[in-house]
Motif scaffolding. Sequence first.
Motif, mmCIF file in Angstrom:
data_model
loop_
_atom_site.group_PDB
_atom_site.id
_atom_site.type_symbol
_atom_site.label_atom_id
_atom_site.label_comp_id
_atom_site.label_asym_id
_atom_site.label_seq_id
_atom_site.Cartn_x
_atom_site.Cartn_y
_atom_site.Cartn_z
ATOM 1 N N THR A 14 22.224 -1.908 -7.342
ATOM 2 C CA THR A 14 23.192 -2.482 -8.385
ATOM 3 C C THR A 14 22.770 -3.252 -9.655
ATOM 4 O OG1 THR A 14 22.958 -4.693 -7.009
ATOM 5 C CG2 THR A 14 25.066 -3.243 -6.607
ATOM 6 N N VAL A 15 21.261 -3.251 -9.578
ATOM 7 C CA VAL A 15 20.528 -3.580 -10.761
ATOM 8 C C VAL A 15 19.973 -2.214 -11.302
ATOM 9 C CG1 VAL A 15 18.591 -4.954 -11.723
ATOM 10 C CG2 VAL A 15 20.069 -6.111 -9.796
ATOM 11 N N THR A 16 20.378 -2.077 -12.688
ATOM 12 C CA THR A 16 20.104 -0.627 -13.039
ATOM 13 C C THR A 16 18.691 -0.871 -14.021
ATOM 14 O OG1 THR A 16 20.944 -1.066 -15.456
ATOM 15 C CG2 THR A 16 22.578 -0.145 -13.198
ATOM 16 N N ARG A 17 18.281 0.207 -14.093
ATOM 17 C CA ARG A 17 16.920 0.569 -15.064
ATOM 18 C C ARG A 17 17.099 -0.119 -16.396
ATOM 19 N NH1 ARG A 17 14.121 6.265 -16.897
ATOM 20 N NH2 ARG A 17 12.741 5.199 -18.425
ATOM 21 N N GLN A 18 18.327 0.094 -16.884
ATOM 22 C CA GLN A 18 18.610 -0.588 -17.870
ATOM 23 C C GLN A 18 18.622 -1.947 -18.109
ATOM 24 O OE1 GLN A 18 22.502 0.592 -19.765
ATOM 25 N NE2 GLN A 18 21.919 -0.635 -21.620
ATOM 26 N N ASN A 19 19.038 -2.842 -16.970
ATOM 27 C CA ASN A 19 19.097 -4.063 -16.901
ATOM 28 C C ASN A 19 17.543 -4.626 -16.814
ATOM 29 O OD1 ASN A 19 21.715 -3.922 -14.314
ATOM 30 N ND2 ASN A 19 21.730 -4.259 -16.275
ATOM 31 N N ARG A 20 16.799 -3.721 -15.999
ATOM 32 C CA ARG A 20 15.273 -4.246 -15.959
ATOM 33 C C ARG A 20 14.623 -4.019 -17.397
ATOM 34 N NH1 ARG A 20 15.733 -0.718 -11.373
ATOM 35 N NH2 ARG A 20 16.373 -1.938 -9.418
ATOM 36 N N GLN A 21 14.948 -3.073 -17.983
ATOM 37 C CA GLN A 21 14.422 -2.900 -19.435
ATOM 38 C C GLN A 21 14.756 -3.934 -20.399
ATOM 39 O OE1 GLN A 21 13.564 2.034 -19.717
ATOM 40 N NE2 GLN A 21 15.681 1.263 -20.150
ATOM 41 N N GLU A 22 16.011 -4.192 -20.472
ATOM 42 C CA GLU A 22 16.458 -5.593 -21.095
ATOM 43 C C GLU A 22 15.886 -6.577 -20.802
ATOM 44 O OE1 GLU A 22 20.906 -5.239 -20.713
ATOM 45 O OE2 GLU A 22 21.096 -3.399 -21.806
ATOM 46 N N GLN A 23 15.542 -7.042 -19.408
ATOM 47 C CA GLN A 23 15.062 -8.141 -19.243
ATOM 48 C C GLN A 23 13.285 -8.145 -19.597
ATOM 49 O OE1 GLN A 23 14.222 -8.673 -14.744
ATOM 50 N NE2 GLN A 23 15.308 -10.503 -15.139
ATOM 51 N N ASN A 24 12.754 -6.994 -19.719
ATOM 52 C CA ASN A 24 11.487 -6.775 -19.821
ATOM 53 C C ASN A 24 11.310 -6.831 -21.494
ATOM 54 O OD1 ASN A 24 10.645 -6.522 -17.079
ATOM 55 N ND2 ASN A 24 10.535 -4.406 -17.227
ATOM 56 N N GLY A 25 12.187 -6.440 -22.326
ATOM 57 C CA GLY A 25 12.082 -6.276 -23.513
ATOM 58 C C GLY A 25 11.432 -5.207 -24.336
ATOM 59 N N HIS A 26 11.408 -4.236 -23.435
ATOM 60 C CA HIS A 26 10.958 -2.722 -23.781
ATOM 61 C C HIS A 26 11.324 -1.737 -22.994
ATOM 62 C CE1 HIS A 26 7.962 -2.523 -20.444
ATOM 63 N NE2 HIS A 26 7.617 -3.930 -20.660
ATOM 64 N N LEU A 27 11.320 -0.413 -23.102
ATOM 65 C CA LEU A 27 11.577 0.470 -22.421
ATOM 66 C C LEU A 27 10.411 1.021 -21.388
ATOM 67 C CD1 LEU A 27 13.066 3.056 -25.042
ATOM 68 C CD2 LEU A 27 14.103 1.216 -23.550
ATOM 69 N N SER A 28 10.807 1.587 -20.380
ATOM 70 C CA SER A 28 9.807 2.225 -19.375
ATOM 71 C C SER A 28 9.361 3.700 -19.736
ATOM 72 C CB SER A 28 10.408 1.903 -17.761
ATOM 73 O OG SER A 28 11.260 2.641 -17.886
ATOM 74 N N ALA A 29 8.169 3.970 -19.103
ATOM 75 C CA ALA A 29 7.815 5.488 -19.532
ATOM 76 C C ALA A 29 6.554 5.833 -18.303
ATOM 77 C CB ALA A 29 7.522 5.674 -21.110
ATOM 78 N N ILE A 30 6.182 7.027 -18.365
ATOM 79 C CA ILE A 30 5.265 7.499 -17.816
ATOM 80 C C ILE A 30 4.246 7.776 -18.771
ATOM 81 C CG2 ILE A 30 4.043 9.082 -16.171
ATOM 82 C CD1 ILE A 30 6.702 9.307 -14.744
ATOM 83 N N LEU A 31 2.932 7.101 -19.042
ATOM 84 C CA LEU A 31 1.939 7.465 -19.791
ATOM 85 C C LEU A 31 0.914 8.439 -18.796
ATOM 86 C CD1 LEU A 31 1.347 4.325 -21.959
ATOM 87 C CD2 LEU A 31 2.894 6.243 -22.028
ATOM 88 N N TRP A 32 0.710 9.546 -18.980
ATOM 89 C CA TRP A 32 -0.079 10.292 -18.308
ATOM 90 C C TRP A 32 -1.138 10.617 -18.821
ATOM 91 C CZ3 TRP A 32 1.459 11.416 -13.074
ATOM 92 C CH2 TRP A 32 0.720 12.390 -12.512
ATOM 93 N N PHE A 33 -2.258 10.349 -18.512
ATOM 94 C CA PHE A 33 -3.756 10.596 -19.047
ATOM 95 C C PHE A 33 -4.132 11.715 -18.121
ATOM 96 C CE2 PHE A 33 -2.716 6.101 -20.107
ATOM 97 C CZ PHE A 33 -3.290 6.164 -21.550
ATOM 98 N N THR A 34 -4.636 12.964 -18.918
ATOM 99 C CA THR A 34 -5.262 13.951 -17.997
ATOM 100 C C THR A 34 -6.479 14.430 -19.086
ATOM 101 O OG1 THR A 34 -4.916 16.266 -17.347
ATOM 102 C CG2 THR A 34 -3.916 15.482 -19.412
ATOM 103 N N GLY A 35 -7.372 15.091 -18.459
ATOM 104 C CA GLY A 35 -8.426 15.658 -18.744
ATOM 105 C C GLY A 35 -9.649 15.533 -17.852
ATOM 106 N N LEU A 36 -10.723 16.182 -18.473
ATOM 107 C CA LEU A 36 -12.050 16.247 -17.447
ATOM 108 C C LEU A 36 -12.619 14.959 -16.639
ATOM 109 C CD1 LEU A 36 -13.966 18.932 -19.495
ATOM 110 C CD2 LEU A 36 -12.803 19.625 -17.202
ATOM 111 N N SER A 37 -13.303 15.079 -15.999
ATOM 112 C CA SER A 37 -13.997 13.742 -15.136
ATOM 113 C C SER A 37 -15.211 13.406 -16.164
ATOM 114 C CB SER A 37 -14.687 14.245 -14.063
ATOM 115 O OG SER A 37 -15.688 13.192 -13.553
ATOM 116 N N GLY A 38 -14.791 12.063 -16.498
ATOM 117 C CA GLY A 38 -15.703 11.864 -17.644
ATOM 118 C C GLY A 38 -15.228 11.622 -18.989
ATOM 119 N N ALA A 39 -13.972 12.209 -19.139
ATOM 120 C CA ALA A 39 -13.289 12.172 -20.579
ATOM 121 C C ALA A 39 -12.977 10.807 -20.901
ATOM 122 C CB ALA A 39 -12.212 13.384 -20.511
ATOM 123 N N GLY A 40 -12.968 9.896 -20.079
ATOM 124 C CA GLY A 40 -12.466 8.609 -20.396
ATOM 125 C C GLY A 40 -11.148 8.240 -19.943
#
Length: 205
Positions: A14-40
Amino acid sequence: MIMKSSNVVWHQSTVTRQNRQEQNGHLSAILWFTGLSGAGKSTLAHAVEDALCKMNCRTFVIDGDNIRHGLCADLGFSSEDRVENIRRIGEVAKLFTEAGIIVLSAFISPFRADRDRVRELVPEGDFIEIYCQASLEVCEGRDVKGLYKKARSGEIPNFTGISSPYESPEEPEIIVKTGEDSLEACAQQVIEFLQVRGIVQPTSA
């Protein structure tokens, strides 16, 4: 192939993602960092999280090593296990977006098909692929964990970049030159992208 029981039914909150985003004050997202081992990847993910925390954003870093202590402790490093590892992480990351959180995922995730499969789990725009670009020479020169040395001697089989391939992203949302640029510059590049996308609000001057 994992079979799902026909008796499993999705329960709509009943509590939606939009409700949670509004409460947080920002949108949600997946930041997917990919690269070789040791790339940082992990270092950059935590630097970005630190910057977002200072902007009062709700975040969580899912780190490749940490996740293998629990959720994926039963998996090895064969091609099949790597696929399953990323599948599980993708599902977890999706849940974080539903919770209204910016989740930062730091994994080698060497295969394009696996990363694309995670992208397909979420609505368009939710998956932000961040390619931590550093040459094999730079990564091997760092060799923070001594893994390349072990891989070269045959102690570690199926090691990405040595005995197992890494498929670099073809069209990532962000390319950060972690092999050349400073950590601060790379983190700022990611933050600015999130601001342009409207995921987080621009900081006041």
